[in-house]
Design a protein around this motif. Sequence first.
Motif, PDB file in Angstrom:
ATOM      1  N   THR A   1     -17.652  -6.137  -6.318  1.00  0.00           N
ATOM      2  CA  THR A   1     -17.036  -5.360  -5.243  1.00  0.00           C
ATOM      3  C   THR A   1     -15.549  -5.096  -5.518  1.00  0.00           C
ATOM      4  O   THR A   1     -14.843  -5.964  -6.013  1.00  0.00           O
ATOM      5  CB  THR A   1     -17.159  -6.097  -3.904  1.00  0.00           C
ATOM      6  OG1 THR A   1     -16.446  -7.338  -3.985  1.00  0.00           O
ATOM      7  CG2 THR A   1     -18.591  -6.398  -3.586  1.00  0.00           C
ATOM      8  N   PRO A   2     -15.085  -3.899  -5.164  1.00  0.00           N
ATOM      9  CA  PRO A   2     -13.666  -3.556  -5.305  1.00  0.00           C
ATOM     10  C   PRO A   2     -12.885  -3.956  -4.048  1.00  0.00           C
ATOM     11  O   PRO A   2     -13.448  -4.423  -3.061  1.00  0.00           O
ATOM     12  CB  PRO A   2     -13.706  -2.039  -5.465  1.00  0.00           C
ATOM     13  CG  PRO A   2     -14.890  -1.634  -4.637  1.00  0.00           C
ATOM     14  CD  PRO A   2     -15.901  -2.745  -4.775  1.00  0.00           C
ATOM     15  N   GLU A   3     -11.590  -3.749  -4.089  1.00  0.00           N
ATOM     16  CA  GLU A   3     -10.744  -4.004  -2.924  1.00  0.00           C
ATOM     17  C   GLU A   3     -11.078  -3.018  -1.803  1.00  0.00           C
ATOM     18  O   GLU A   3     -11.461  -1.865  -2.080  1.00  0.00           O
ATOM     19  CB  GLU A   3      -9.271  -3.865  -3.310  1.00  0.00           C
ATOM     20  CG  GLU A   3      -8.761  -4.947  -4.236  1.00  0.00           C
ATOM     21  CD  GLU A   3      -8.814  -6.323  -3.585  1.00  0.00           C
ATOM     22  OE1 GLU A   3      -8.434  -6.435  -2.401  1.00  0.00           O
ATOM     23  OE2 GLU A   3      -9.252  -7.272  -4.258  1.00  0.00           O
ATOM     24  N   PRO A   4     -10.929  -3.439  -0.531  1.00  0.00           N
ATOM     25  CA  PRO A   4     -11.257  -2.546   0.580  1.00  0.00           C
ATOM     26  C   PRO A   4     -10.552  -1.199   0.528  1.00  0.00           C
ATOM     27  O   PRO A   4     -11.157  -0.164   0.833  1.00  0.00           O
ATOM     28  CB  PRO A   4     -10.829  -3.352   1.812  1.00  0.00           C
ATOM     29  CG  PRO A   4     -11.023  -4.776   1.396  1.00  0.00           C
ATOM     30  CD  PRO A   4     -10.616  -4.809  -0.054  1.00  0.00           C
ATOM     31  N   ALA A   5      -9.276  -1.180   0.143  1.00  0.00           N
ATOM     32  CA  ALA A   5      -8.562   0.102   0.101  1.00  0.00           C
ATOM     33  C   ALA A   5      -9.193   1.053  -0.904  1.00  0.00           C
ATOM     34  O   ALA A   5      -9.211   2.275  -0.683  1.00  0.00           O
ATOM     35  CB  ALA A   5      -7.089  -0.132  -0.229  1.00  0.00           C
TER      36      ALA A   5
ATOM     37  N   ALA B   1     -14.579   6.524   0.117  1.00  0.00           N
ATOM     38  CA  ALA B   1     -15.331   7.004   1.280  1.00  0.00           C
ATOM     39  C   ALA B   1     -14.686   8.241   1.881  1.00  0.00           C
ATOM     40  O   ALA B   1     -15.375   9.205   2.264  1.00  0.00           O
ATOM     41  CB  ALA B   1     -15.431   5.898   2.323  1.00  0.00           C
ATOM     42  N   ALA B   2     -13.370   8.235   1.971  1.00  0.00           N
ATOM     43  CA  ALA B   2     -12.661   9.392   2.515  1.00  0.00           C
ATOM     44  C   ALA B   2     -12.847  10.616   1.634  1.00  0.00           C
ATOM     45  O   ALA B   2     -13.009  11.741   2.136  1.00  0.00           O
ATOM     46  CB  ALA B   2     -11.181   9.064   2.664  1.00  0.00           C
ATOM     47  N   GLU B   3     -12.841  10.422   0.318  1.00  0.00           N
ATOM     48  CA  GLU B   3     -13.044  11.550  -0.592  1.00  0.00           C
ATOM     49  C   GLU B   3     -14.428  12.172  -0.406  1.00  0.00           C
ATOM     50  O   GLU B   3     -14.589  13.397  -0.469  1.00  0.00           O
ATOM     51  CB  GLU B   3     -12.860  11.103  -2.040  1.00  0.00           C
ATOM     52  CG  GLU B   3     -13.013  12.238  -3.040  1.00  0.00           C
ATOM     53  CD  GLU B   3     -12.711  11.836  -4.468  1.00  0.00           C
ATOM     54  OE1 GLU B   3     -13.001  12.637  -5.375  1.00  0.00           O
ATOM     55  OE2 GLU B   3     -12.194  10.717  -4.685  1.00  0.00           O
ATOM     56  N   ILE B   4     -15.421  11.325  -0.153  1.00  0.00           N
ATOM     57  CA  ILE B   4     -16.783  11.822   0.041  1.00  0.00           C
ATOM     58  C   ILE B   4     -16.940  12.490   1.400  1.00  0.00           C
ATOM     59  O   ILE B   4     -17.806  13.361   1.574  1.00  0.00           O
ATOM     60  CB  ILE B   4     -17.785  10.663  -0.125  1.00  0.00           C
ATOM     61  CG1 ILE B   4     -17.810  10.236  -1.600  1.00  0.00           C
ATOM     62  CG2 ILE B   4     -19.182  11.040   0.339  1.00  0.00           C
ATOM     63  CD1 ILE B   4     -18.574   8.954  -1.859  1.00  0.00           C
ATOM     64  N   GLY B   5     -16.080  12.135   2.358  1.00  0.00           N
ATOM     65  CA  GLY B   5     -16.142  12.746   3.677  1.00  0.00           C
ATOM     66  C   GLY B   5     -16.814  11.894   4.726  1.00  0.00           C
ATOM     67  O   GLY B   5     -17.290  12.412   5.740  1.00  0.00           O
TER      68      GLY B   5
ATOM     69  N   ASP C   1      -7.647  -1.539  11.047  1.00  0.00           N
ATOM     70  CA  ASP C   1      -6.469  -0.684  10.942  1.00  0.00           C
ATOM     71  C   ASP C   1      -6.314  -0.094   9.540  1.00  0.00           C
ATOM     72  O   ASP C   1      -5.879   1.052   9.379  1.00  0.00           O
ATOM     73  CB  ASP C   1      -5.216  -1.476  11.322  1.00  0.00           C
ATOM     74  CG  ASP C   1      -5.156  -1.765  12.817  1.00  0.00           C
ATOM     75  OD1 ASP C   1      -5.709  -0.971  13.605  1.00  0.00           O
ATOM     76  OD2 ASP C   1      -4.581  -2.806  13.192  1.00  0.00           O
ATOM     77  N   THR C   2      -6.669  -0.869   8.521  1.00  0.00           N
ATOM     78  CA  THR C   2      -6.618  -0.340   7.150  1.00  0.00           C
ATOM     79  C   THR C   2      -7.539   0.862   7.010  1.00  0.00           C
ATOM     80  O   THR C   2      -7.168   1.899   6.453  1.00  0.00           O
ATOM     81  CB  THR C   2      -7.025  -1.428   6.139  1.00  0.00           C
ATOM     82  OG1 THR C   2      -6.187  -2.568   6.312  1.00  0.00           O
ATOM     83  CG2 THR C   2      -6.901  -0.908   4.716  1.00  0.00           C
ATOM     84  N   ALA C   3      -8.760   0.721   7.520  1.00  0.00           N
ATOM     85  CA  ALA C   3      -9.709   1.835   7.465  1.00  0.00           C
ATOM     86  C   ALA C   3      -9.193   3.034   8.244  1.00  0.00           C
ATOM     87  O   ALA C   3      -9.328   4.187   7.802  1.00  0.00           O
ATOM     88  CB  ALA C   3     -11.061   1.392   8.008  1.00  0.00           C
ATOM     89  N   ALA C   4      -8.596   2.774   9.386  1.00  0.00           N
ATOM     90  CA  ALA C   4      -8.082   3.867  10.218  1.00  0.00           C
ATOM     91  C   ALA C   4      -7.019   4.674   9.485  1.00  0.00           C
ATOM     92  O   ALA C   4      -6.884   5.889   9.697  1.00  0.00           O
ATOM     93  CB  ALA C   4      -7.515   3.307  11.521  1.00  0.00           C
ATOM     94  N   GLY C   5      -6.286   4.013   8.591  1.00  0.00           N
ATOM     95  CA  GLY C   5      -5.286   4.727   7.802  1.00  0.00           C
ATOM     96  C   GLY C   5      -5.898   5.749   6.865  1.00  0.00           C
ATOM     97  O   GLY C   5      -5.201   6.672   6.405  1.00  0.00           O
ATOM     98  N   PHE C   6      -7.184   5.616   6.583  1.00  0.00           N
ATOM     99  CA  PHE C   6      -7.917   6.585   5.761  1.00  0.00           C
ATOM    100  C   PHE C   6      -8.776   7.515   6.618  1.00  0.00           C
ATOM    101  O   PHE C   6      -9.582   8.279   6.089  1.00  0.00           O
ATOM    102  CB  PHE C   6      -8.821   5.846   4.763  1.00  0.00           C
ATOM    103  CG  PHE C   6      -8.091   5.117   3.676  1.00  0.00           C
ATOM    104  CD1 PHE C   6      -7.849   5.719   2.447  1.00  0.00           C
ATOM    105  CD2 PHE C   6      -7.628   3.831   3.879  1.00  0.00           C
ATOM    106  CE1 PHE C   6      -7.182   5.046   1.444  1.00  0.00           C
ATOM    107  CE2 PHE C   6      -6.960   3.144   2.875  1.00  0.00           C
ATOM    108  CZ  PHE C   6      -6.724   3.751   1.660  1.00  0.00           C
TER     109      PHE C   6
END
Length: 274
Positions: free
Chosen positions: A80-84, A90-94, A126-131
Amino acid sequence: MTLPEASVQLYSLAKEFAADPQASLDRLAAAGFRNVEAFDFVGHPTEIRRALDAAGLASPTGHAPLLTDELWTPDGSIPTPEPAVVFAAAAEIGMSTVFDPFVAADRWLTEEGVADIAERLNALVDTAAGFGLSVGYHNHAQEFVADFDGQSAYERFVSLLDPRVQLELDLFWALTGGQDVPALVASLGDRLTAVHVKDGVVPASNPWAPGAAEFGSASLDQRRAGTGDVPLAAALEAGTAIRHAVIEFDHAPGDVFDDVAAGLVFLTDGGFVA
Protein backbone atom coordinates in the motif's frame (compact mmCIF):
# COMPACT_ATOMS: atom_id res chain seq x y z
CA MET A 1 -35.31 8.85 -1.61
CA THR A 2 -33.29 9.13 -4.80
CA LEU A 3 -32.51 5.73 -6.22
CA PRO A 4 -28.85 4.68 -6.30
CA GLU A 5 -26.87 4.18 -9.48
CA ALA A 6 -25.65 0.74 -10.49
CA SER A 7 -21.94 0.02 -10.54
CA VAL A 8 -19.59 -2.95 -10.67
CA GLN A 9 -16.46 -3.57 -8.60
CA LEU A 10 -13.58 -4.19 -10.99
CA TYR A 11 -12.07 -6.74 -8.58
CA SER A 12 -14.80 -9.07 -9.89
CA LEU A 13 -12.98 -9.19 -13.22
CA ALA A 14 -9.46 -8.59 -11.99
CA LYS A 15 -7.83 -11.06 -14.38
CA GLU A 16 -9.76 -9.83 -17.40
CA PHE A 17 -9.13 -6.20 -16.56
CA ALA A 18 -5.41 -6.79 -16.04
CA ALA A 19 -5.20 -8.50 -19.42
CA ASP A 20 -7.09 -5.83 -21.36
CA PRO A 21 -8.50 -2.86 -19.42
CA GLN A 22 -10.09 -1.14 -22.40
CA ALA A 23 -11.84 -4.23 -23.73
CA SER A 24 -13.11 -5.04 -20.24
CA LEU A 25 -14.55 -1.58 -19.71
CA ASP A 26 -16.05 -1.55 -23.19
CA ARG A 27 -17.88 -4.82 -22.42
CA LEU A 28 -19.25 -3.39 -19.18
CA ALA A 29 -20.48 -0.29 -21.01
CA ALA A 30 -22.08 -2.46 -23.68
CA ALA A 31 -23.91 -4.36 -20.93
CA GLY A 32 -25.47 -1.10 -19.76
CA PHE A 33 -23.21 0.02 -16.94
CA ARG A 34 -22.39 3.69 -16.53
CA ASN A 35 -20.23 3.33 -13.43
CA VAL A 36 -17.52 1.09 -12.06
CA GLU A 37 -15.71 0.89 -8.73
CA ALA A 38 -11.97 0.88 -9.31
CA PHE A 39 -9.58 -1.48 -7.54
CA ASP A 40 -5.78 -1.42 -7.44
CA PHE A 41 -5.81 1.90 -9.28
CA VAL A 42 -3.09 3.88 -7.54
CA GLY A 43 -0.19 2.87 -9.76
CA HIS A 44 -1.82 3.84 -13.06
CA PRO A 45 -4.55 6.46 -12.64
CA THR A 46 -3.86 8.20 -15.96
CA GLU A 47 -4.30 5.00 -17.95
CA ILE A 48 -7.45 4.05 -16.04
CA ARG A 49 -8.99 7.50 -16.54
CA ARG A 50 -8.21 7.35 -20.24
CA ALA A 51 -9.82 3.92 -20.57
CA LEU A 52 -12.88 4.99 -18.57
CA ASP A 53 -13.36 8.06 -20.73
CA ALA A 54 -13.02 6.01 -23.90
CA ALA A 55 -15.69 3.59 -22.66
CA GLY A 56 -18.01 6.35 -21.47
CA LEU A 57 -17.76 5.19 -17.86
CA ALA A 58 -17.10 6.88 -14.53
CA SER A 59 -15.64 5.58 -11.27
CA PRO A 60 -17.31 7.58 -8.51
CA THR A 61 -16.02 5.19 -5.85
CA GLY A 62 -12.90 3.11 -5.48
CA HIS A 63 -11.17 0.69 -3.13
CA ALA A 64 -7.70 1.36 -1.80
CA PRO A 65 -5.95 0.50 1.47
CA LEU A 66 -5.73 3.40 3.87
CA LEU A 67 -5.38 1.66 7.23
CA THR A 68 -2.88 -1.15 6.63
CA ASP A 69 0.55 -1.66 5.14
CA GLU A 70 -0.80 -4.24 2.68
CA LEU A 71 -4.20 -4.72 1.08
CA TRP A 72 -5.33 -8.30 1.70
CA THR A 73 -7.34 -10.24 -0.86
CA PRO A 74 -8.29 -13.94 -0.72
CA ASP A 75 -5.70 -14.50 -3.44
CA GLY A 76 -2.75 -12.45 -2.24
CA SER A 77 -1.71 -9.10 -0.79
CA ILE A 78 -0.89 -5.81 -2.48
CA PRO A 79 1.59 -3.30 -0.93
CA THR A 80 0.00 0.00 0.00
CA PRO A 81 1.11 3.58 -0.75
CA GLU A 82 0.74 6.64 1.45
CA PRO A 83 -2.82 8.01 1.77
CA ALA A 84 -1.97 11.24 -0.06
CA VAL A 85 -0.76 9.19 -3.03
CA VAL A 86 -4.03 7.24 -2.97
CA PHE A 87 -6.09 10.43 -2.87
CA ALA A 88 -4.15 12.07 -5.69
CA ALA A 89 -4.75 9.03 -7.91
CA ALA A 90 -8.43 8.88 -6.96
CA ALA A 91 -8.90 12.56 -7.75
CA GLU A 92 -7.25 12.11 -11.15
CA ILE A 93 -9.67 9.29 -11.97
CA GLY A 94 -12.61 11.45 -10.87
CA MET A 95 -13.74 9.63 -7.75
CA SER A 96 -15.78 11.11 -4.95
CA THR A 97 -15.17 8.48 -2.25
CA VAL A 98 -12.33 6.09 -1.45
CA PHE A 99 -13.27 3.08 0.68
CA ASP A 100 -10.73 1.11 2.64
CA PRO A 101 -11.71 -2.47 1.77
CA PHE A 102 -10.12 -4.63 4.46
CA VAL A 103 -8.63 -4.48 7.95
CA ALA A 104 -7.25 -7.74 9.33
CA ALA A 105 -9.40 -9.84 11.63
CA ASP A 106 -7.14 -9.67 14.69
CA ARG A 107 -7.50 -5.88 14.86
CA TRP A 108 -11.26 -6.24 15.37
CA LEU A 109 -11.07 -8.51 18.41
CA THR A 110 -10.44 -5.87 21.11
CA GLU A 111 -12.03 -2.56 21.99
CA GLU A 112 -8.62 -0.91 21.70
CA GLY A 113 -8.12 -2.32 18.24
CA VAL A 114 -11.50 -1.11 17.05
CA ALA A 115 -10.89 2.35 18.49
CA ASP A 116 -7.52 2.51 16.71
CA ILE A 117 -9.11 1.66 13.35
CA ALA A 118 -11.73 4.38 13.80
CA GLU A 119 -9.13 6.95 14.89
CA ARG A 120 -6.93 6.21 11.89
CA LEU A 121 -9.84 6.62 9.48
CA ASN A 122 -11.08 9.78 11.19
CA ALA A 123 -7.60 11.28 10.86
CA LEU A 124 -7.81 10.97 7.07
CA VAL A 125 -11.06 12.87 6.60
CA ASP A 126 -9.51 16.31 6.26
CA THR A 127 -6.61 15.05 4.13
CA ALA A 128 -9.06 13.49 1.70
CA ALA A 129 -11.16 16.64 1.68
CA GLY A 130 -8.11 18.55 0.47
CA PHE A 131 -8.33 16.44 -2.70
CA GLY A 132 -12.10 16.93 -2.99
CA LEU A 133 -12.76 13.42 -1.66
CA SER A 134 -14.52 11.57 1.12
CA VAL A 135 -13.27 8.43 2.85
CA GLY A 136 -15.13 5.37 4.01
CA TYR A 137 -14.91 1.73 5.04
CA HIS A 138 -16.01 -1.47 3.33
CA ASN A 139 -16.63 -4.53 5.52
CA HIS A 140 -16.12 -8.25 5.19
CA ALA A 141 -17.20 -10.57 8.04
CA GLN A 142 -14.39 -10.19 10.59
CA GLU A 143 -16.01 -7.02 11.94
CA PHE A 144 -18.86 -9.11 13.38
CA VAL A 145 -16.86 -11.69 15.36
CA ALA A 146 -16.23 -9.78 18.60
CA ASP A 147 -18.92 -8.37 20.87
CA PHE A 148 -18.50 -5.58 23.42
CA ASP A 149 -21.35 -5.17 25.90
CA GLY A 150 -23.89 -6.31 23.33
CA GLN A 151 -22.37 -4.25 20.53
CA SER A 152 -20.59 -5.90 17.62
CA ALA A 153 -17.13 -4.64 16.79
CA TYR A 154 -18.62 -3.12 13.65
CA GLU A 155 -21.31 -1.26 15.59
CA ARG A 156 -18.70 0.03 18.03
CA PHE A 157 -16.54 1.15 15.11
CA VAL A 158 -19.44 3.04 13.52
CA SER A 159 -20.21 4.78 16.82
CA LEU A 160 -16.63 6.11 16.97
CA LEU A 161 -16.47 7.46 13.42
CA ASP A 162 -16.41 11.08 12.36
CA PRO A 163 -19.86 11.78 10.86
CA ARG A 164 -18.17 12.56 7.55
CA VAL A 165 -16.84 9.01 7.17
CA GLN A 166 -19.03 7.00 4.79
CA LEU A 167 -19.84 3.31 4.86
CA GLU A 168 -20.13 0.72 2.12
CA LEU A 169 -21.84 -2.43 3.36
CA ASP A 170 -21.06 -5.73 1.67
CA LEU A 171 -24.40 -7.48 2.04
CA PHE A 172 -23.04 -11.02 1.51
CA TRP A 173 -20.31 -10.62 4.09
CA ALA A 174 -22.65 -8.99 6.61
CA LEU A 175 -24.92 -12.03 6.37
CA THR A 176 -21.89 -14.30 6.69
CA GLY A 177 -21.16 -12.40 9.90
CA GLY A 178 -24.56 -13.40 11.26
CA GLN A 179 -26.28 -10.07 10.80
CA ASP A 180 -29.92 -9.24 10.11
CA VAL A 181 -28.88 -7.45 6.96
CA PRO A 182 -31.95 -5.24 6.28
CA ALA A 183 -31.98 -4.18 9.94
CA LEU A 184 -28.28 -3.35 9.82
CA VAL A 185 -28.79 -1.31 6.65
CA ALA A 186 -31.60 0.63 8.33
CA SER A 187 -29.52 1.23 11.47
CA LEU A 188 -26.67 2.78 9.51
CA GLY A 189 -28.96 5.49 8.18
CA ASP A 190 -27.61 8.21 5.94
CA ARG A 191 -23.95 7.37 6.43
CA LEU A 192 -24.47 4.20 4.38
CA THR A 193 -23.85 5.56 0.89
CA ALA A 194 -22.92 2.36 -0.97
CA VAL A 195 -23.60 -1.35 -0.82
CA HIS A 196 -22.06 -4.37 -2.47
CA VAL A 197 -24.81 -6.34 -4.16
CA LYS A 198 -23.42 -9.82 -3.74
CA ASP A 199 -25.28 -13.11 -3.43
CA GLY A 200 -24.54 -16.75 -2.87
CA VAL A 201 -24.67 -19.58 -0.38
CA VAL A 202 -23.44 -18.17 2.91
CA PRO A 203 -20.53 -20.15 4.43
CA ALA A 204 -21.48 -22.39 7.34
CA SER A 205 -19.16 -20.45 9.65
CA ASN A 206 -17.44 -17.09 9.65
CA PRO A 207 -14.10 -17.63 7.86
CA TRP A 208 -12.47 -14.90 9.96
CA ALA A 209 -13.45 -16.27 13.37
CA PRO A 210 -10.48 -17.29 15.56
CA GLY A 211 -9.31 -20.77 14.59
CA ALA A 212 -11.01 -20.80 11.21
CA ALA A 213 -9.14 -22.43 8.36
CA GLU A 214 -7.62 -20.19 5.71
CA PHE A 215 -9.72 -19.87 2.59
CA GLY A 216 -9.49 -18.52 -0.93
CA SER A 217 -12.14 -16.97 -3.11
CA ALA A 218 -12.50 -20.18 -5.16
CA SER A 219 -14.05 -21.89 -2.13
CA LEU A 220 -17.01 -19.50 -2.10
CA ASP A 221 -20.32 -20.54 -3.63
CA GLN A 222 -21.35 -17.15 -4.97
CA ARG A 223 -24.28 -16.79 -7.32
CA ARG A 224 -26.01 -14.24 -9.49
CA ALA A 225 -27.91 -11.53 -7.65
CA GLY A 226 -31.30 -12.69 -6.46
CA THR A 227 -30.50 -16.42 -6.58
CA GLY A 228 -28.71 -16.96 -3.26
CA ASP A 229 -29.23 -16.57 0.48
CA VAL A 230 -28.77 -12.81 0.77
CA PRO A 231 -31.94 -10.71 1.21
CA LEU A 232 -30.81 -8.19 -1.40
CA ALA A 233 -34.20 -6.66 -2.16
CA ALA A 234 -35.09 -6.07 1.49
CA ALA A 235 -31.64 -4.65 2.19
CA LEU A 236 -31.77 -2.22 -0.72
CA GLU A 237 -35.26 -1.11 0.29
CA ALA A 238 -34.07 -0.46 3.86
CA GLY A 239 -31.45 2.09 2.79
CA THR A 240 -32.12 5.80 3.13
CA ALA A 241 -29.10 7.34 1.38
CA ILE A 242 -27.52 4.65 -0.80
CA ARG A 243 -25.97 6.28 -3.85
CA HIS A 244 -24.12 3.31 -5.34
CA ALA A 245 -25.36 -0.27 -5.71
CA VAL A 246 -22.15 -2.07 -6.63
CA ILE A 247 -22.30 -5.57 -8.07
CA GLU A 248 -19.37 -7.73 -7.01
CA PHE A 249 -18.16 -11.30 -7.06
CA ASP A 250 -15.21 -12.60 -5.10
CA HIS A 251 -15.69 -15.75 -7.19
CA ALA A 252 -18.02 -15.49 -10.18
CA PRO A 253 -20.03 -18.67 -10.85
CA GLY A 254 -19.63 -18.49 -14.63
CA ASP A 255 -18.52 -15.98 -17.23
CA VAL A 256 -17.96 -12.90 -15.10
CA PHE A 257 -19.26 -10.47 -17.73
CA ASP A 258 -22.50 -12.44 -18.03
CA ASP A 259 -22.76 -12.69 -14.24
CA VAL A 260 -22.37 -8.96 -13.59
CA ALA A 261 -24.76 -8.19 -16.46
CA ALA A 262 -27.32 -10.45 -14.75
CA GLY A 263 -26.79 -8.41 -11.60
CA LEU A 264 -27.57 -5.23 -13.50
CA VAL A 265 -30.78 -6.81 -14.80
CA PHE A 266 -31.71 -7.73 -11.20
CA LEU A 267 -31.23 -4.15 -10.09
CA THR A 268 -33.01 -2.50 -13.00
CA ASP A 269 -35.94 -4.93 -13.27
CA GLY A 270 -36.47 -4.69 -9.52
CA GLY A 271 -36.58 -0.91 -9.64
CA PHE A 272 -33.65 -0.67 -7.20
CA VAL A 273 -31.52 1.69 -9.30
CA ALA A 274 -32.10 4.80 -11.33
